[in-house]
Write an enzyme that holds these catalytic residues in place. Structure first.
Site, PDB file in Angstrom:
ATOM      1  N   GLY A   1      34.812  52.950  54.581  1.00  0.00           N
ATOM      2  CA  GLY A   1      34.053  52.507  55.750  1.00  0.00           C
ATOM      3  C   GLY A   1      34.638  52.957  57.076  1.00  0.00           C
TER       4      GLY A   1
ATOM      5  CB  SER B   1      34.502  58.017  54.558  1.00  0.00           C
ATOM      6  OG  SER B   1      34.885  56.814  55.196  1.00  0.00           O
TER       7      SER B   1
ATOM      8  CD  GLU C   1      35.920  52.592  46.382  1.00  0.00           C
ATOM      9  OE1 GLU C   1      34.914  53.211  46.699  1.00  0.00           O
ATOM     10  OE2 GLU C   1      36.017  51.345  46.497  1.00  0.00           O
TER      11      GLU C   1
ATOM     12  CD  GLU D   1      34.513  46.217  51.304  1.00  0.00           C
ATOM     13  OE1 GLU D   1      33.469  45.809  50.779  1.00  0.00           O
ATOM     14  OE2 GLU D   1      34.582  47.297  51.937  1.00  0.00           O
TER      15      GLU D   1
ATOM     16  CE  LYS E   1      31.189  48.832  51.079  1.00  0.00           C
ATOM     17  NZ  LYS E   1      32.403  49.081  51.793  1.00  0.00           N
TER      18      LYS E   1
ATOM     19  CG  HIS F   1      35.084  47.180  46.539  1.00  0.00           C
ATOM     20  ND1 HIS F   1      35.537  46.930  47.808  1.00  0.00           N
ATOM     21  CD2 HIS F   1      34.401  48.352  46.615  1.00  0.00           C
ATOM     22  CE1 HIS F   1      35.142  47.898  48.619  1.00  0.00           C
ATOM     23  NE2 HIS F   1      34.454  48.775  47.917  1.00  0.00           N
TER      24      HIS F   1
ATOM     25  CG  ASN G   1      29.766  48.638  46.959  1.00  0.00           C
ATOM     26  OD1 ASN G   1      29.010  47.668  46.862  1.00  0.00           O
ATOM     27  ND2 ASN G   1      31.033  48.536  47.328  1.00  0.00           N
TER      28      ASN G   1
HETATM   29  C1  PEP Z   1      32.986  51.459  49.060  1.00  0.00           C
HETATM   30  O1  PEP Z   1      32.654  50.407  49.574  1.00  0.00           O
HETATM   31  O2  PEP Z   1      33.290  51.457  47.872  1.00  0.00           O
HETATM   32  C2  PEP Z   1      33.017  52.663  49.874  1.00  0.00           C
HETATM   33  C3  PEP Z   1      33.550  53.733  49.368  1.00  0.00           C
HETATM   34  O3  PEP Z   1      32.459  52.579  51.136  1.00  0.00           O
HETATM   35  P1  PEP Z   1      32.199  53.803  52.156  1.00  0.00           P
HETATM   36  O4  PEP Z   1      31.553  54.915  51.377  1.00  0.00           O
HETATM   37  O5  PEP Z   1      31.314  53.234  53.203  1.00  0.00           O
HETATM   38  O6  PEP Z   1      33.539  54.230  52.673  1.00  0.00           O
END
Ligand code: PEP
Length: 251
Positions: free
Chosen positions: A170, A209, A164, A97, A11, A95, A9
Site C-alpha cells: 500500500g 504495490s 509481502e 494487517e 481488504k 496477512h 485482496n
Molecule cells: C496486500 O494487501 O496484500 C497488498 C499487496 O496491497 P497493495 O497491492 O495495495 O500493496
C-alpha cells in the site's frame, strides 16, 4: 512451471455496487487451462453474491481470514466452513494487517491455515519483513522464522505462499527484482528442504504495490508464481491488465 495465480485482496472495501467490478473482471478473463488462475478475496459480506455472479466463469472467490476453530463462541469471527459454504475456494492467512492489527502469531496463522484446509479451502499464507528488519539485514532470518512457524501440519499441494514485504504494501514502494528474486529463491529452498521435491510445486506469490506498470518486470522473476494485489485489484481494468501480463508470459 507452476500455474500462475493472480489474487486480489479487496481488504475492507466493497459494497454491493462494486459487484459490477467483479462482473467486469469475470468477463475479461481468458478461458484456457494454461491461463493464470484468477481470484478475488472480497469482504465476507459480498462473498456469497460475488460467487453467485462469478459462477460459470474462471474467476474464483476467497475470504481474507478465518478462525482456527470450526465454530463456537467467537463473536465477530468467521469460520473456514462458513467461507466455503458462501462460495470461497481460498482464504488469506496471516496477512501482515492481521498479524499486526489482530495479534496473529505464526502459531495462530498455522492453525487458521489447517482449519482452512480441513474445510476444503486453499490458504494463502503471507510472510514478509518490516522496513527495520530489512535495513538491519534480518530479512531472510525473519522469513525463515515465519515459514517455520506458519506451516506446521501443512502439506505441499494444500497451500499457497505470498511474500509481502510490509514496507511495500500500500505504499507504492515495490521491492526491486533483485530483492524479490533473493527472497523467493530462499523460500523455494526452504520448501525443498522441508518437503523434498514437492516443495517445487508450492506457488509463491509476490505482493506489495504490484500494478499494471510493474507486473511485466515482476512475473518473469524465477520462483514468482503470481501476485497478491491490494489497491490495483479494486479496478477491473488494472486487475485485468496485471492478469493479462501474467498470461502473456505464460504462453
Ligand atoms: C496486500 O494487501 O496484500 C497488498 C499487496 O496491497 P497493495 O497491492 O495495495 O500493496
Amino acid at each position: 512451471m507452476n500455474r500462475k495465480l493472480i489474487a486480489g485482496n479487496w481488504k475492507m472495501n466493497g459494497l454491493s455496487a462494486d459487484l459490477q467490478t467483479i462482473r467486469e473482471i469475470a468477463a475479461g478473463l481468458a478461458v484456457s487451462a494454461a491461463a493464470p488462475e484468477a481470484l478475488l478475496c472480497v469482504p465476507a459480506t459480498l462473498l456469497a453474491e460475488a460467487a453467485r455472479q462469478a459462477s460459470g466463469t474462471a474467476l474464483r472467490m476467497g475470504g481474507q481470514t478465518c478462525h482456527a476453530q470450526e465454530k463456537g463462541a467467537f463473536t465477530g469471527d468467521i469460520s473456514a466452513l462458513m467461507l466455503r459454504e458462501a462460495g470461497a475456494g481460498f482464504v488469506i492467512a496471516g496477512h501482515s494487517e492481521r498479524r499486526s492489527g489482530h495479534g496473529e502469531t505464526d502459531a495462530i496463522v498455522a492453525a487458521q491455515a489447517r482449519a482452512a484446509v480441513n474445510a476444503g479451502l486453499t490458504p494463502i499464507i503471507c510472510v514478509g519483513e518490516t522496513l527495520d528488519e530489512r535495513l538491519s539485514g534480518a530479512t531472510l532470518r525473519v522469513i525463515e522464522g515465519q515459514l517455520a512457524g506458519s506451516l506446521d501440519g501443512l502439506q505441499p499441494g494444500s497451500f499457497v505462499l505470498a511474500y509481502e514485504p510490509l514496507w511495500a504494501i500500500g505504499t507504492g514502494n515495490v521491492a526491486t527484482p533483485a530483492q524479490i528474486a533473493e527472497v523467493h529463491a530462499f523460500i523455494r529452498q526452504f520448501l525443498e528442504q522441508r518437503f523434498g521435491q514437492s516443495g517445487q510445486s508450492v506457488r509463491i506469490l509476490y505482493g506489495g504495490s504490484l500494478n499494471p506498470a510493474n507486473a511485466a518486470e515482476i512475473f518473469p522473476i524465477p520462483n514468482v508464481d503470481g501476485g497478491l494485489i491490494g489497491g490495483a485489484s479494486l479496478k477491473a481494468g488494472d486487475f485485468l491488465a496485471i492478469y493479462n501480463t501474467a498470461g502473456a508470459l505464460t504462453v
